[in-house]
Design a protein around this motif. Structure first.
Motif, mmCIF file in Angstrom:
data_model
loop_
_atom_site.group_PDB
_atom_site.id
_atom_site.type_symbol
_atom_site.label_atom_id
_atom_site.label_comp_id
_atom_site.label_asym_id
_atom_site.label_seq_id
_atom_site.Cartn_x
_atom_site.Cartn_y
_atom_site.Cartn_z
ATOM 1 N N SER A 135 0.799 -1.219 0.000
ATOM 2 C CA SER A 135 0.000 0.000 0.000
ATOM 3 C C SER A 135 0.839 1.280 0.000
ATOM 4 O O SER A 135 0.312 2.367 -0.183
ATOM 5 N N ALA A 136 2.133 1.156 0.225
ATOM 6 C CA ALA A 136 3.048 2.292 0.143
ATOM 7 C C ALA A 136 4.393 1.780 -0.359
ATOM 8 O O ALA A 136 4.780 0.645 -0.087
ATOM 9 N N ASP A 220 2.149 6.351 -2.430
ATOM 10 C CA ASP A 220 1.040 5.916 -1.588
ATOM 11 C C ASP A 220 -0.094 5.386 -2.456
ATOM 12 O O ASP A 220 -0.683 6.126 -3.244
ATOM 13 N N ARG A 222 -2.651 3.451 -0.963
ATOM 14 C CA ARG A 222 -3.569 2.892 0.027
ATOM 15 C C ARG A 222 -5.004 2.817 -0.489
ATOM 16 O O ARG A 222 -5.737 1.883 -0.158
ATOM 17 N N THR A 248 5.009 -1.203 6.461
ATOM 18 C CA THR A 248 3.897 -1.131 5.510
ATOM 19 C C THR A 248 3.075 -2.410 5.556
ATOM 20 O O THR A 248 1.835 -2.371 5.543
#
Length: 296
Positions: A135-136, A220, A222, A248
């Protein structure tokens, strides 16, 4: 996992007229969920030679070359080298093959495309296995990739290319010379005078800039990761990865308690997928996928 690799060569056309390529293992399929294998940024369908023959014992395995990589056509406009366009090409491939639903294994860039597929074509997905992507994205890994992408270097032979890969890909401990050479053969192609990386150097045009990386822009994802909630999702992380941090992964598990997370020892970005830990994680994930699809 050294058995002979038998696959059909598939050629199809993108919406903007590019001739694209994919490998289709066990095209007849069996009773279990087909798997779509999406490669990393500068990689291609050969990247999955490590696991495709094994997976094809029980199901259909589809491994595309994204546009500008491997046997797929190079774009005249490099601005189309983006995950959303690569997703559109992937959906076109599934439609061409008349495959309605797949579980996705995505390495790095392929994992981003897989998450985007969850956001835009959730009905086509039975599950997602993320290989060293999450997600990052860590700045160190992005800067490393930015430092080499698009630079055309002709190496004398595959052995010389393998020596370069040892320097470029940090964190791969205890990897035999034969494994580095096999890796080079997956990433490079012969040309007059030597071998070169098997992708369009114009890929660099759309990769995030040094300034944006340092400013934390474009690391990012997310929002698109959150769309995977409710499907079988697993993540592999190289213990020495410079792109996916353990922090993460922990955050990803907080948002998705059902996430199956595995750390692969002695690997950087990204695991080859044939490691003992990786094989076990893929097997667990496929069990969940097939049970969720009512196939076990």
């Amino acid at each position: 996992m050294t058995e002979k690799q038998d696959f059909l060569s598939v050629y199809y056309q993108s919406s903007d007229g590019l001739r694209l390529f994919a490998r289709d293992y066990n095209a007849a399929g069996l009773n279990f969920t087909p798997v779509l294998c999406l490669p990393g940024l500068t990689r291609n369908s050969r990247d999955f030679e490590t696991i495709a023959p094994w997976l094809a014992r029980t199901r259909r395995i589809i491994c595309p070359d994204f546009r500008g990589r491997g046997k797929s056509g190079y774009a005249t406009d490099p601005s189309c080298y983006r995950p959303d366009v690569e997703l559109a090409d992937t959906i076109a491939l599934l439609d061409h093959l008349q495959v309605a639903r797949v579980a996705v294994i995505g390495t790095s860039r392929g994992g981003l495309v897989g998450m985007l597929m969850s956001a835009m074509h959730r009905d086509r997905m039975a599950g997602l296995m993320l290989n060293d992507i999450g997600s990052a994205l860590d700045m160190e890994g992005l800067l490393r990739i930015r430092s080499y992408i698009g630079k055309t270097v002709v190496f004398e032979n595959f052995a010389a290319a393998a020596d370069m890969l040892k320097q470029q890909n940090v964190g791969f401990h205890n990897l035999a010379d034969e494994a580095w050479l096999a890796f080079a053969r997956r990433l490079f192609r012969p040309v007059p005078g030597g071998v070169v990386a098997d992708y369009d150097p114009a890929l660099a045009a759309t990769f995030v800039s040094f300034d944006d990386i340092k400013a934390g822009r474009a690391s990012d994802v997310r929002k698109i990761y959150s769309t995977t909630a409710g499907m079988p999702v697993s993540v592999l992380r190289g213990a020495n990865s410079d792109l996916l941090s353990s922090a993460t992964v922990a955050e990803m598990q907080t948002h998705n308690p059902d996430l199956d997370a595995t750390t692969v020892a002695d690997r950087g970005h990204a695991p080859f997928l044939d490691e003992t830990e990786s094989v076990a994680a893929i097997s667990r994930w496929l069990q969940r996928v097939d049970e969720n699809e009512g196939l076990r």
